[in-house]
Enzyme design. Sequence first.
Site, PDB file in Angstrom:
ATOM      1  N   GLN A  74      -2.561  -0.944 -10.533  1.00 14.47           N
ATOM      2  CA  GLN A  74      -1.123  -0.909 -10.818  1.00 14.47           C
ATOM      3  C   GLN A  74      -0.705  -2.086 -11.694  1.00 14.47           C
ATOM      4  OE1 GLN A  74       2.205  -1.935  -8.098  1.00 14.47           O
ATOM      5  NE2 GLN A  74       2.744   0.234  -8.234  1.00 14.47           N
ATOM      6  N   CYS A 104       9.475  -1.955  -7.845  1.00 18.52           N
ATOM      7  CA  CYS A 104       9.539  -3.222  -7.116  1.00 18.52           C
ATOM      8  C   CYS A 104      10.954  -3.810  -7.174  1.00 18.52           C
ATOM      9  CB  CYS A 104       8.535  -4.217  -7.696  1.00 18.52           C
ATOM     10  SG  CYS A 104       8.545  -5.787  -6.813  1.00 18.52           S
ATOM     11  N   ASN A 204       6.747   9.175  -0.649  1.00 16.75           N
ATOM     12  CA  ASN A 204       6.504   7.876   0.001  1.00 16.75           C
ATOM     13  C   ASN A 204       7.764   7.378   0.702  1.00 16.75           C
ATOM     14  OD1 ASN A 204       6.653   4.562  -1.150  1.00 16.75           O
ATOM     15  ND2 ASN A 204       5.233   5.165   0.457  1.00 16.75           N
ATOM     16  N   GLY A 205       7.523   6.824   1.910  1.00 13.87           N
ATOM     17  CA  GLY A 205       8.607   6.191   2.650  1.00 13.87           C
ATOM     18  C   GLY A 205       8.659   6.616   4.102  1.00 13.87           C
TER      19      GLY A 205
HETATM   20  C1  LIG Z   1       4.533  -6.221   1.684  1.00 19.95           C
HETATM   21  C2  LIG Z   1       4.781  -5.123   0.700  1.00 19.95           C
HETATM   22  C3  LIG Z   1       4.252  -5.220  -0.580  1.00 19.95           C
HETATM   23  C4  LIG Z   1       4.469  -4.201  -1.508  1.00 19.95           C
HETATM   24  N1  LIG Z   1       3.907  -4.312  -2.747  1.00 19.95           N
HETATM   25  C5  LIG Z   1       4.036  -3.281  -3.638  1.00 19.95           C
HETATM   26  C6  LIG Z   1       3.376  -3.311  -4.899  1.00 19.95           C
HETATM   27  O1  LIG Z   1       2.654  -4.261  -5.245  1.00 19.95           O
HETATM   28  N2  LIG Z   1       3.562  -2.240  -5.737  1.00 19.95           N
HETATM   29  C7  LIG Z   1       4.357  -1.179  -5.392  1.00 19.95           C
HETATM   30  O2  LIG Z   1       4.497  -0.229  -6.177  1.00 19.95           O
HETATM   31  N3  LIG Z   1       4.968  -1.119  -4.194  1.00 19.95           N
HETATM   32  C8  LIG Z   1       4.818  -2.134  -3.320  1.00 19.95           C
HETATM   33  N4  LIG Z   1       5.401  -2.038  -2.081  1.00 19.95           N
HETATM   34  C9  LIG Z   1       6.124  -0.808  -1.704  1.00 19.95           C
HETATM   35  C10 LIG Z   1       5.189   0.187  -0.999  1.00 19.95           C
HETATM   36  O3  LIG Z   1       4.170   0.627  -1.856  1.00 19.95           O
HETATM   37  C11 LIG Z   1       5.986   1.415  -0.475  1.00 19.95           C
HETATM   38  O4  LIG Z   1       6.586   2.037  -1.585  1.00 19.95           O
HETATM   39  C12 LIG Z   1       7.058   1.055   0.521  1.00 19.95           C
HETATM   40  O5  LIG Z   1       6.581   0.118   1.477  1.00 19.95           O
HETATM   41  C13 LIG Z   1       7.578   2.298   1.262  1.00 19.95           C
HETATM   42  O6  LIG Z   1       6.551   2.959   1.934  1.00 19.95           O
HETATM   43  P1  LIG Z   1       6.318   2.775   3.532  1.00 19.95           P
HETATM   44  O7  LIG Z   1       7.618   3.131   4.212  1.00 19.95           O
HETATM   45  O8  LIG Z   1       5.204   3.730   3.856  1.00 19.95           O
HETATM   46  O9  LIG Z   1       5.962   1.353   3.750  1.00 19.95           O
HETATM   47  C14 LIG Z   1       5.233  -3.054  -1.157  1.00 19.95           C
HETATM   48  C15 LIG Z   1       5.746  -2.971   0.138  1.00 19.95           C
HETATM   49  C16 LIG Z   1       5.534  -3.967   1.059  1.00 19.95           C
HETATM   50  C17 LIG Z   1       6.093  -3.814   2.443  1.00 19.95           C
END
Ligand SMILES: Cc1cc2nc3c(=O)[nH]c(=O)nc-3n(C[C@H](O)[C@H](O)[C@H](O)COP(=O)(O)O)c2cc1C
Length: 334
Positions: A74, A104, A204-205
Amino acid sequence: MHQIFSFGSVSMPRTAMLAPMAGVADRAYRLLCRSFGAAAAVSEMVSAKGLCYGDKGSAELCAITPEERPMGIQLFGSEPEFMARAAAMVQQYQPDWIDINMGCPVHKVIATGSGSALMRNPSLAQEIVRAVCRESSVPVTVKFRLGWDDTCRNAVPFAQAMEDAGAAAIAVHGRTKAQLYSGNADWDAIREVKQHVSIPVIGNGDIRTAADCCAMYEQTGCDMVMVGRGSYGNPFLFREIAAAMDGAPAMLPTLQERMDTMLRHVRLILECNPQKPPEVAIREARKHAAWYMTGMRGAAQFRNRCYHLESYAQAEQLAEDFLRMQEEDGYHEA
Ligand SMILES: Cc1cc2nc3c(=O)[nH]c(=O)nc-3n(C[C@H](O)[C@H](O)[C@H](O)COP(=O)(O)O)c2cc1C
C-alpha cells in the site's frame, strides 16, 4: 470448497483478508493471520515520497515473504509523479498488487493532501491512479472511506472515478473521515457503492465475528471482506470465517490455544526483527500479548503485566500463570 475472489491476476478464497494496519499488521501479524486462514494481506502504508528519497524504513515495509502472499503493497502520497516513481520502485518486491491509500484520517497524512484528503479532490485521485497504473505491471486497487464528513459522502461517484481511472478493485471502509473509528460502519453505504461499479468491491468495517462477516456479504453484496481490528489478539477469527463460509461448525480456540498462539506471536515478532536486540523487539509484542487476554475474566492484572514484558521468558511465565489462574477459578471452556 470456498468460492474464489479475483481481480486482475490476483485470486484468493472468498473468505476474509487482513486489512492494512500501520503499527499493528506488520510481518509477524500478517504471517500469523495468514496461517489461521486470512485470504491475503496488505503491507502497512508506505510513503511514496519516503521511498523516492531513499528512506530505509519505507523500503523495509515493502519486503514480502512467500508465506504472506498474496499480498499487496500500500502506497500513500498526493503527488502523481512521486506515486508513479514509487510504484515503479516497488515492482522489485513483486507485490501481487499495489493498493493506494485514500482513506487514512490521520492529521499528519491528510495535511499533505494524502489519504482521505484525496476524497475531496477526485480529479487528483484519478491522476494518481492513472500514474500508478502506468508504472505497475500488477493490478492497482484503491482503499477509501464513505467521504470526508456527513456533508460530503461521495463514495459512489468517487468509486466510479476510481474505476474509470483504472482501479482493478476497491476497498470501502464504511465510515467518513470525520468519524475516524467512532460509531458504526455503514454497510448500506457499501452496498450502494457495490451497486454502482463493475469492478470488485471489498467491504470493510466492524467485522468482529464470523457471523458479522457473513452478514457483511449478505447485506452489501460485496465481493470480498476485509478485517482489521477484529483480529487483534484474535487471528482465530479468520479460521472461524473460513469455516462459516463453508457452512462448517466453528472451531473456537481453547484457552490453551489462545496462550500458545500469544507465545507464537511473540516469537514471530522476535524472529521478524532480527536487527533489534530482543529487549527492544519485545516492546512491540506488549500490546499484542495484552490483546490475547481481552474480554477474559481476571484479565486486567495480566494485561498490566503484558505492558511490562521485558523478555520471552516473562511471556511464557505470564501464559502459565494466566492458565493456572483460570483453572483455579474453575474456568470452563465453552
Ligand atoms: C491501528 C490502525 C492502523 C491502520 N493503518 C492503516 C493503513 O496503514 N492503511 C489503511 O488503508 N488503513 C489503515 N487502517 C484502517 C483499517 O485498514 C480499516 O479500514 C479500519 O480499521 C476499519 O476496519 P475494522 O473495523 O475491521 O478495523 C488502520 C486502522 C487501525 C486501527
